[in-house]
Motif scaffolding. Structure first.
Motif, PDB file in Angstrom:
ATOM      1  N   ASP A 148       8.067  31.315   4.016  1.00 48.80           N
ATOM      2  CA  ASP A 148       9.366  30.439   3.792  1.00 48.80           C
ATOM      3  C   ASP A 148      10.139  30.758   5.173  1.00 48.80           C
ATOM      4  N   ALA A 149      10.119  32.182   5.554  1.00 49.73           N
ATOM      5  CA  ALA A 149      11.006  32.521   6.730  1.00 49.73           C
ATOM      6  C   ALA A 149      10.445  31.210   7.871  1.00 49.73           C
ATOM      7  N   LEU A 150       9.189  30.994   8.060  1.00 51.45           N
ATOM      8  CA  LEU A 150       8.876  30.150   9.315  1.00 51.45           C
ATOM      9  C   LEU A 150       9.584  28.634   9.077  1.00 51.45           C
ATOM     10  N   SER A 151       9.642  28.141   7.703  1.00 48.13           N
ATOM     11  CA  SER A 151      10.274  27.092   7.544  1.00 48.13           C
ATOM     12  C   SER A 151      11.732  26.887   7.777  1.00 48.13           C
ATOM     13  N   THR A 152      12.457  27.859   7.457  1.00 51.24           N
ATOM     14  CA  THR A 152      13.885  28.093   7.689  1.00 51.24           C
ATOM     15  C   THR A 152      14.145  28.071   9.385  1.00 51.24           C
ATOM     16  N   LEU A 153      13.049  28.513  10.224  1.00 47.87           N
ATOM     17  CA  LEU A 153      13.198  28.707  11.488  1.00 47.87           C
ATOM     18  C   LEU A 153      12.781  27.421  12.260  1.00 47.87           C
ATOM     19  N   GLU A 186      -4.068  37.620   5.188  1.00 48.65           N
ATOM     20  CA  GLU A 186      -3.105  37.455   6.087  1.00 48.65           C
ATOM     21  C   GLU A 186      -1.915  36.614   5.879  1.00 48.65           C
ATOM     22  N   THR A 233      10.098  25.851  12.077  1.00 45.85           N
ATOM     23  CA  THR A 233       8.630  25.692  12.351  1.00 45.85           C
ATOM     24  C   THR A 233       8.088  25.260  11.105  1.00 45.85           C
ATOM     25  N   THR A 268      -0.365  37.600   2.328  1.00 48.36           N
ATOM     26  CA  THR A 268       0.571  38.740   2.394  1.00 48.36           C
ATOM     27  C   THR A 268       1.993  37.891   3.014  1.00 48.36           C
ATOM     28  N   VAL A 277       3.568  35.998  -0.107  1.00 50.36           N
ATOM     29  CA  VAL A 277       4.122  36.831  -0.890  1.00 50.36           C
ATOM     30  C   VAL A 277       5.238  37.844  -0.375  1.00 50.36           C
ATOM     31  N   THR A 278       5.451  37.886   1.115  1.00 46.84           N
ATOM     32  CA  THR A 278       6.520  38.557   1.504  1.00 46.84           C
ATOM     33  C   THR A 278       7.551  37.749   2.267  1.00 46.84           C
ATOM     34  N   ASP A 279       7.625  36.329   1.757  1.00 43.68           N
ATOM     35  CA  ASP A 279       8.397  35.417   1.990  1.00 43.68           C
ATOM     36  C   ASP A 279       8.352  34.965   3.601  1.00 43.68           C
ATOM     37  N   GLN A 280       7.375  35.598   4.297  1.00 42.95           N
ATOM     38  CA  GLN A 280       7.179  35.052   5.879  1.00 42.95           C
ATOM     39  C   GLN A 280       6.884  33.606   5.865  1.00 42.95           C
TER      40      GLN A 280
END
Lengths: 256, 261
Positions: free
Chosen positions: B132-137, B121, B139, B124, B127-130
């Motif tokens: 990194d996305a958390l950091s930009t939100l 989990e 979190t 995945t 590798v799908t940037d999720q």
């Protein structure tokens, strides 16, 4: 003279022995849209990941509102970067959460809304990117590529960021959906009065969403100017890239 | 001569990589632990992880413990009957299960099921940037993804092992009374007369440590995975192999500490 919203000087980053950024200098003025173009592997994503703090540069200065985020205390740097909204290339939606929780994620994290009001706020933002309420409870995997991009855009704009980054926003979309996403981006950025940076290979998209353009080549900004001048530039590197010519100063590393 | 230099250089490079990996793992573990105790907390995520790691692992752990207890009774009988020591079967089953087999087998089973799922989990998401996305939100991914899984693993394993202990003893009891002809009362008296609190507690301590290892290796390998589907697969394999070996090694170390003071 107006202070740049983002000011980058001498930014360097290497991975192993490979130099990706070799002294990038770039000014992003407030309220402008800037597109950074360049071939695959030239460091465009590394550039914006460095500004976001996802990659630590080897050297250089990154100023947001005049403060160097690389030297600022961690909490201050986090606060400066909190004003950035990011649209990832593949959307990067959280597949374990429904659409509305994806959209409201940043708001909940920053305690800008309570959980009870988050869904309503998410539906309002989804409407701004042209998605109906019935999408809110779906899982991201149930959406088409274009809808996923819209949800990702809704997530990026939900907390009304002062700065927005778009990583190849039209990649993987058909030309019509690409144009629709570009229109939404322009509309959202104008409505919020944000400063934006986009990276793209798509010249039509670059012209639609940006006022300014910069070309990244061999680790540096080799050309910058108005986005409208991209296709008429006489710079040999820009000219080869924008017209997609195999012959020219840009040599692709091909193995035969 | 060149061959010798190259061999030494290769060994040196491998040692440096191993030291760097241990350092990275240690920092990751410390960061995960510190995020467990510092706010903000994510109780919903801890509960979700508890369900994933604990509740959904219950069938496989329960069946493993039940059959292990049954086999243990059967094997002990065939061995001990040679020395007329059949009365020791109940003690052997309960002590083996509570001290060793309960925590180790539960640990290995949960590692294969929940540890692999954790690595897949997070891999995945990486590798799908999720992530990194958390950091930009706003979190912290360590706090949002790693700390709840670590905490849930540490809580879930002792609960699973307590259940495994009961089922393992029950398995031995069933075989002893239904197949081997032991009296139920005598078997139960033998079981509990030789069982001490520290036998159970030591197993639960081991379980908590094994839970931490499973959570840590699952998160660590998933979090730093790269290279698409192949990278996620490699992370999953590494998580299961590393946590299984660490569980067995730590089992020896804990047995040494807990029983040879």
């Amino acid at each position: 003279m107006t202070q740049p919203k983002i000011r980058i000087r001498g930014l360097k980053k290497s991975f192993g022995g490979k130099t990706v950024l070799d002294g990038v200098d770039l000014d992003i003025m407030p309220g402008t849209g800037t597109v950074v173009i360049g071939g695959s592997g030239t460091g465009k994503s590394v550039l914006i990941k460095s500004i976001l703090g996802l990659v630590t540069p080897d050297a250089g200065i990154i100023e947001i509102d005049g403060e160097d985020v690389l030297k600022a205390p961690r909490a201050r740097a986090k606060k400066l970067r909190a004003q950035i909204g990011m649209l990832f290339q593949n959307g990067a939606l959280f597949d374990s959460l429904p659409v509305w929780e994806n959209v409201a994620f940043g708001l909940l994290a920053e305690r800008k809304v309570r959980r009870s009001g988050a869904r309503a706020k998410a539906i309002t933002v989804l409407a701004q990117v042209g998605l109906a309420e019935n999408v809110a409870n779906l899982s991201p995997s149930e959406l088409s590529g274009g809808m996923q991009k819209r949800v990702a855009l809704a997530r990026a704009i939900a907390s009304e960021p002062a700065i927005m980054f778009f990583d190849e926003p039209t990649t993987g979309l058909d030309p019509i959906m690409g144009a629709v996403i570009d229109e939404l981006i322009v509309d959202c950025v104008r409505r919020l009065g944000s400063t934006s940076i986009a990276i793209t290979h798509d010249m039509a998209s670059a012209q639609r969403i940006a006022d300014q353009a910069a070309m990244l080549y061999e680790g540096r900004i080799c050309w910058s100017g108005p986005a409208a001048g991209l296709l008429t530039s006489t710079d040999a590197v820009v000219e080869q890239f924008t017209h997609g010519r195999a012959q020219g100063p840009i040599k692709m590393a091909l193995r035969r | 001569m060149n061959f010798l230099v190259e061999a030494i250089a290769a060994i040196g490079s491998a040692v440096l990589k191993a030291v760097a990996l241990i350092g990275e793992l240690t920092l990751f573990a410390l960061s995960g632990l510190s995020h467990m105790v510092r706010p903000p907390y994510y109780p919903r995520l801890v509960l979700r992880s508890l369900m994933e790691i604990g509740f959904f692992s219950l069938p496989v752990v329960a069946l493993t413990a039940l059959f292990t207890g049954m086999v243990l009774a059967l094997q002990s009988y065939t061995g001990f009957s040679r020395f007329d020591a059949e009365s020791a079967i109940a003690s052997v089953v309960v002590l083996s299960i509570t001290r060793e087999l309960g925590p180790v087998l539960a640990g290995l089973m949960v590692s294969g099921r929940a540890g692999a799922a954790m690595a897949a989990e997070l891999g995945t998401m990486r590798v799908t940037d999720q992530i990194d996305a958390l950091s930009t939100l706003s979190t912290d991914p360590m706090k949002y993804l790693v700390a709840p899984r670590l905490l849930a693993s540490i809580i879930a394993l002792p609960i699973l092992v307590a259940i495994a202990d009961i089922l393992g003893v029950m398995g031995g009891f069933l075989v002893a009374t239904e197949k081997l002809g032991f009296s139920a009362d005598t078997y139960l008296i033998n079981t509990f007369s030789n069982l001490r609190v520290e036998d159970v507690v030591s197993g639960l301590i081991k379980a908590a440590v094994f839970g931490f290892i499973i959570g840590l290796m699952g998160c660590f390998n998933g979090y730093r995975s790269k290279g698409g589907a192949q990278g996620v697969g490699a992370a999953t394999t590494s998580a299961v192999v590393a946590s299984s070996i660490l569980i067995l090694a730590m089992d020896y170390a804990l047995t040494q500490v807990l029983f040879f003071k």
